[in-house]
Design an enzyme around this catalytic site. Structure first.
Site, short mmCIF file in Angstrom:
data_model
loop_
_atom_site.label_atom_id
_atom_site.label_comp_id
_atom_site.label_asym_id
_atom_site.label_seq_id
_atom_site.Cartn_x
_atom_site.Cartn_y
_atom_site.Cartn_z
N ARG A 12 4.56 -21.65 -2.05
CA ARG A 12 3.59 -21.66 -0.95
C ARG A 12 2.31 -20.91 -1.31
NH1 ARG A 12 5.94 -23.64 3.81
NH2 ARG A 12 3.83 -23.64 4.60
N CYS A 173 -18.43 9.40 -1.87
CA CYS A 173 -19.74 9.14 -1.25
C CYS A 173 -19.56 8.90 0.25
CB CYS A 173 -20.37 7.88 -1.84
SG CYS A 173 -20.80 7.99 -3.57
N CYS A 186 -1.17 12.16 10.41
CA CYS A 186 -0.68 11.47 11.59
C CYS A 186 0.48 12.23 12.22
CB CYS A 186 -0.31 10.04 11.27
SG CYS A 186 0.88 9.84 9.99
N CYS A 247 -19.40 10.14 -8.79
CA CYS A 247 -20.09 9.00 -9.43
C CYS A 247 -21.56 9.30 -9.72
CB CYS A 247 -19.95 7.73 -8.59
SG CYS A 247 -20.64 7.83 -6.93
ZN LIG Z 1 -19.45 8.77 -5.22
#
Ligand SMILES: [Zn+2]
Length: 260
Positions: A12, A173, A186, A247
């Site tokens: 499927r 970020c 939680c 980054c």
């Molecule tokens: Zn970043």
């Protein structure tokens, strides 16, 4: 080549032009790291095993508690007190005996996390604390391994995919802190089961897209917010934080390359 049994079992999804026989072979050779075996990891891992993912690594240091059963639907009452990774592995093995499931019953040290992330085709972040999320993001960014992040609290769910090939922002970020300003886990506040399942299923869906075809069809670097009351979704693009410690160096490199 797919065996006759595999062809019938997965027919499927093989019937979908985006998957086909090659996509199914890719799934059977796929390697997915699932960090966190709560409600998100439960839902995601079941669909990953069902789709035929060849190697699934489950990470969690917790045991099944009666308060988990309301939303961690792979666990049964007979699993109470058992390590979550062992209980989930058993479920997955019964569902698909051809999926190899490896378990890590602890919080990984940085070196092991980096190694596991490097070995995986995609990483599912199904954890419930920001410290681990930041470590997972860092490891994924460094290893260039796509990160499929999900979270849920109360009636709300969040889902975001970072494909670091693009290098246009990362989890840090989006959430530049290690601790949530209010509640984090939680266990500290309420949560409705199907919202967790919805987000976990999306994580599996994104992983199946990436592993079967090598690319995501879902938009990456886009935060998807789900409201379990109205059942509406909101999409927000993640913008790169030029001061992001994860980054940020690649931003500098890009700017230098453009200047040349
Ligand atoms: Zn970043």
């Amino acid at each position: 080549m797919l065996s006759d049994f595999e062809f019938v079992r997965y027919q499927r999804q093989i019937a979908l032009p985006e998957i086909g026989e090659q996509g199914q072979r890719n799934l059977l050779n796929g390697h997915v790291l699932v960090i966190g075996c709560g409600g998100l990891g439960n839902a995601a891992a079941l669909y990953l095993a069902a789709s035929g993912i060849g190697k699934i690594v489950l990470v969690d240091d917790d045991c099944v508690d009666s308060s988990n059963l309301q939303r961690q639907v792979a666990f049964k009452e007979s699993d109470l007190g058992t390590a979550k990774v062992d209980a989930l592995k058993l479920q997955l093995s019964e569902l698909n005996g051809r999926s190899q499931v490896r378990t890590i019953n602890k919080r990984m040290a940085e070196s092991q996390l980096k190694l596991e992330v490097m070995l995986a085709d995609v990483v599912l972040d199904c954890t419930d604390n920001f410290t681990t999320r930041q470590q997972v993001n860092q490891a994924c960014f460094e290893a260039n391994t796509p990160l499929i992040s999900g979270s849920a609290i109360g009636w709300k769910g969040q889902f975001v995919v970072f494909d670091y090939q693009n290098k246009q922002g990362c989890y840090h970020c989006l959430f530049p802190f290690d601790h949530h300003p209010q509640t984090t886990r939680c266990s500290d506040s309420g949560i409705i089961g199907p919202v967790v399942g919805t987000i976990g299923n999306l994580q599996a869906l994104a992983a199946i897209q990436r592993v079967s075809s090598g690319e995501f069809q879902v938009a990456t670097q886009q935060l998807k917010l789900f409201d379990g009351k109205s059942m509406n979704w909101q999409n927000l693009m993640v913008t790169q934080d030029i001061e992001c410690p994860v980054c940020n160096s690649s931003v500098t490199n890009n700017l230098e390359e453009e200047a040349l």
